[in-house]
Scaffold this active site. Structure first.
Site, PDB file in Angstrom:
ATOM      1  N   GLU A   1    -111.039  51.722  26.965  1.00 33.86           N
ATOM      2  CA  GLU A   1    -110.158  51.828  28.134  1.00 33.86           C
ATOM      3  C   GLU A   1    -108.971  50.879  28.086  1.00 33.86           C
ATOM      4  O   GLU A   1    -107.879  51.193  28.549  1.00 33.86           O
ATOM      5  CB  GLU A   1    -110.949  51.579  29.426  1.00 33.86           C
ATOM      6  CG  GLU A   1    -111.849  52.717  29.850  1.00 33.86           C
ATOM      7  CD  GLU A   1    -113.188  52.757  29.138  1.00 33.86           C
ATOM      8  OE1 GLU A   1    -113.385  52.004  28.155  1.00 33.86           O
ATOM      9  OE2 GLU A   1    -114.046  53.565  29.554  1.00 33.86           O
TER      10      GLU A   1
ATOM     11  N   GLU B   1    -120.686  54.068  29.058  1.00 35.02           N
ATOM     12  CA  GLU B   1    -121.149  53.559  30.361  1.00 35.02           C
ATOM     13  C   GLU B   1    -122.356  54.362  30.845  1.00 35.02           C
ATOM     14  O   GLU B   1    -123.312  53.803  31.380  1.00 35.02           O
ATOM     15  CB  GLU B   1    -120.010  53.625  31.382  1.00 35.02           C
ATOM     16  CG  GLU B   1    -118.914  52.607  31.079  1.00 35.02           C
ATOM     17  CD  GLU B   1    -117.782  52.653  32.093  1.00 35.02           C
ATOM     18  OE1 GLU B   1    -117.160  53.726  32.196  1.00 35.02           O
ATOM     19  OE2 GLU B   1    -117.540  51.649  32.769  1.00 35.02           O
TER      20      GLU B   1
END
Ligand code: NAD
Length: 698
Positions: free
Chosen positions: A129, A109
């Site tokens: 995730e 990210e």
């Protein structure tokens, strides 16, 4: 505390280096993100700085969030990843990220928040995730689709599987692959960008590409994912976020992502998956065997017995590049065992999952032998012969006679007393149980059974060996069935009682499958074969306590020659060549008759009763194992079930499941079932924790 970020200006480039070993975790509390933010702000005001380079010190760019900060309140006054990325989206000087290795989760990210990315070959790049039941909550579901398109983003984010550098280059995540020194290559790349006057290129300003009609695409994906990830809410939420990246302005979609993240974090499924993640790490810790205990070197291995288990065990070693000698009683059995191994590898090659060359290399590490003296150089010898104490003792005497000093002598026994086996050798400290699960080359669980005299370094070496051969090792103590099988025995026994009292196999199986098991207990029995258990029961008949409840249904079924799938019939019947279980009126009649013979009036049994009785038997025996210190901690039992018995991961394991139900409620249900039999007497630990309102897993 060493500064986790260093900042230096080199040829008009503000170089920001992450230095938070071992994986450059993006710790909020340690100031990693604040440090990056401060460096960027400094460079922005510096007229000498024309662009930024963000690079990982060491072998990682960043492994993502700091897992030790999970579930803790945010550190005050420190920037988090979302703050940093929001700020980065306002920066007017171009930013480059240089990826030096794993770039996962928050690490990716962060990289997506820069404008250009370079990487060395072989980086693993992904958003894992979802494997913890959450979603990338710092713009990962928004920026990745904008770079790679909806289809690829959905695949990557809903599975959590990474891509390597080459693939990332094709997909557009990485702009250039650097060979040689990353810093030098990245600085060259930056210089080129400056020369060409390349502008900032914010990922957030791009549009997410969708092939064809977006509504049709997302509708089809929703149906596919709901089916493929039954029981797991996170993949669908990931999909909804990618859809938002197509349909909403960036800021609104970011808010949507945040909101879905908050919802997921609070789900039982996510808590269970995170429990499983931490439980696996905790299993490596052994109270009286510190992590720095010296280990013995395992460079060569030997396996005795080339049957069902021996062959699979040998494959684990050669898969890890460790040569193995396999000893059998006869050449014929050796040949048969090797044929099975060869066919096994051949099937993997045929599926394209292994090259012929790799298979040949692995087969080349295997050597069949017929005499014990050939095992004298092995660092570890694992016995996998028939499950008979006398046979095992004979084999261990032979092993003891030839094995070199310091070799580990292991047994794969499922039920026998390891201390009794160790006692026939002159070196009980070197003896340990390594209980593999069938098929041994596939199942991840390895119960490591310590005997009363097993040496600490033998335990430490075995735990390390488990990792080397890609198993999940759990240390357990000696008792009949160890952890996994002792518990599963109670589970199957209760399932048998349930059908004797009024349920049918298909109802019990449906309930356990709806709970999340791939197969209920009767389908599992039909798959495994009913004859082995029958033979054991016949042997035990003479010594069985007549006062103990005994269900004869399994025996009646075997007496009909129905041994499960292999005979086309067991608890169910099967059409030739088809594994689909078909409920059989003949079995229903047999069960009804068996209830009558046992003097039991059949009654309707609710799904809830089935679930509670099957699950709470697992839980109660699990608690007994903790009482008896056979298992070190509740989470170890959960790991045994997740990796050895197909327990649904989104439930966290039987002990964690009991915690989520609440132990007072579990104890209350057990009190209701007390009249059924002595198996419902709660274990001391369970009774105590229930009374205190406590949990197995703290
Ligand atoms: P198996 O019958 O398939 O294989 C046993 C092999 O040992 C045979 O090939 C036999 O020829 C060989 N053997 C017997 N005595 C020998 C001797 N003296 N010297 C050399 N070889 C000898 O049995 P299996 O299912 O592979 O089980 C082996 C062990 O693994 C048992 O202790 C069993 O309890 C345990 N185990 C089995 C499973 C399972 O699901 N099958 C799972 C876990 C553990």
């Amino acid at each position: 505390m060493p500064n986790p970020i260093s900042y230096q200006v080199r040829n008009h480039i503000g170089v920001i280096t992450l230095d938070n070993p071992p994986v450059n975790a993006l710790s909020v509390g340690k100031g990693v993100l604040q440090g990056i933010l401060d460096a960027i702000k400094e460079g922005e005001h510096d007229t000498d700085v024309r662009m930024f380079l963000l690079i990982g010190g060491g072998k990682n760019f960043s492994g993502g969030a700091d897992i030790t900060e999970f579930g803790k309140p945010p550190a005050p006054g420190m920037a988090n990843l979302r703050d940093l990325l929001a700020y980065m989206d306002t920066v007017t000087k171009p930013m480059v990220a240089a990826l030096s290795g794993p770039t996962m989760g928050g690490g990716l990210e962060l990289a997506l928040g820069t404008h250009y990315r370079v990487a060395i070959a072989g980086c693993q790049i992904g958003l894992p995730e979802v494997k913890l039941g959450i979603l990338p909550g710092a713009g990962g579901t928004q920026r990745l689709p904008r770079l790679v398109g909806a289809k690829t983003a959905v695949a990557m984010i809903t599975t959590g599987d990474p891509v390597d550098t080459d693939r990332a280059k094709v997909l557009g995540i990485v702009d250039e692959v650097v060979t040689g020194d990353l810093m030098a290559g990245a600085l060259d790349y930056c210089k080129r960008l400056l020369k060409e006057g390349k502008p900032v290129r914010r990922t957030s300003a791009l549009a997410t590409a969708v092939d064809g009609d977006p509504d049709a695409f997302f509708t089809a994906e929703r149906a596919r994912i709901a089916k493929e990830f039954r029981g797991y809410p996170a993949p669908l939420e990931c999909l909804a976020c990618v859809e938002a990246s197509v349909k909403l302005p960036f800021e609104d979609a970011m808010r949507f992502e945040r909101q879905r993240f908050e919802v997921l974090v609070a789900t039982t499924e996510s808590k269970s998956l995170r429990h499983a993640f931490f439980a696996e790490r905790a299993a490596n810790k052994i109270d009286d065997v510190p992590e720095d205990t010296p280990v013995r070197q395992i460079r060569s291995a030997a396996v005795i017995g080339a049957g069902t288990m021996g062959g699979g065990i040998a494959m684990n070693f050669v898969n890890a590049g460790i040569p193995v000698k396999v000893l059998e009683a006869t050449q014929e059995r050796l040949d048969k065992g090797f044929d099975i191994i060869r066919n096994n590898y051949g099937a993997t090659v045929a599926k394209g999952r292994l090259t012929q060359e790799a298979m040949d290399k692995r087969m080349g590490l295997l050597e069949g032998v017929l005499t014990y003296d050939q095992l004298k150089d092995a660092d570890i010898i694992i016995e996998a012969v028939f499950e008979e104490m006398d046979v095992k003792k004979t084999v261990f005497r032979e092993m003891d006679a030839v094995a070199k000093p310091g070799a580990i002598l292991a047994t794969n026994t499922s039920t026998l007393d390891i201390d009794e086996i160790a006692a026939v050798t002159a070196r009980p400290g070197d003896v340990i149980g390594l209980h593999f699960f069938s098929p041994a080359n596939v199942m991840r669980l390895l119960e490591i059974v310590r005997g009363a005299k097993t040496a600490h370094d033998v335990i430490a070496t075995s735990m390390k060996l488990a990792r080397t051969i890609k198993k999940v090792g759990v240390l357990v103590g000696v008792c009949d069935g160890f952890v996994g099988n002792r518990m599963v025995h109670a589970y199957f026994r209760e399932a048998g009682f349930l059908i004797e009292e009024g349920a049918l196999p298909q109802q019990v199986d449906r309930v356990m499958e709806e709970f999340g098991f791939a197969m209920g207990p009767f389908r599992v029995s039909d798959l495994a074969g009913l004859d082995i258990g029958w033979a054991i029961r016949k042997r035990q008949a003479a010594t069985r306590n007549p006062a103990e409840r005994y269900t004869a249904i399994g025996d009646r079924i075997c007496e009909l020659g129905r041994f499960g799938q292999k005979t086309g019939a067991g608890y169910y019947r099967y059409e030739p060549g088809n594994r689909k279980p078909i409920p059989d009126p003949e079995i229903e009649a047999l069960i009804v008759q068996a209830s009558k013979d046992a003097g039991i009036a059949r009654r309707d049994i609710s799904d809830q009763e089935i679930l509670e009785r099957c699950m709470y038997q697992l839980v109660n025996v699990g608690a007994q194992l903790l009482d008896e210190r056979i298992a070190q901690r509740a989470s170890d039992i959960d790991i045994v079930y997740l990796y050895g018995y197909g327990f649904p991961r989104f439930r966290g394991g039987p002990m964690f499941y009991a915690d989520t139900v609440g132990l007072p409620a579990v104890a209350e249900a057990m009190a209701r079932y007390a009249p059924i039999g002595p198996q419902w007497k709660p274990a001391a630990l369970l009774a105590k924790l229930a009374a205190e309102g406590g949990r197995f897993n703290r």
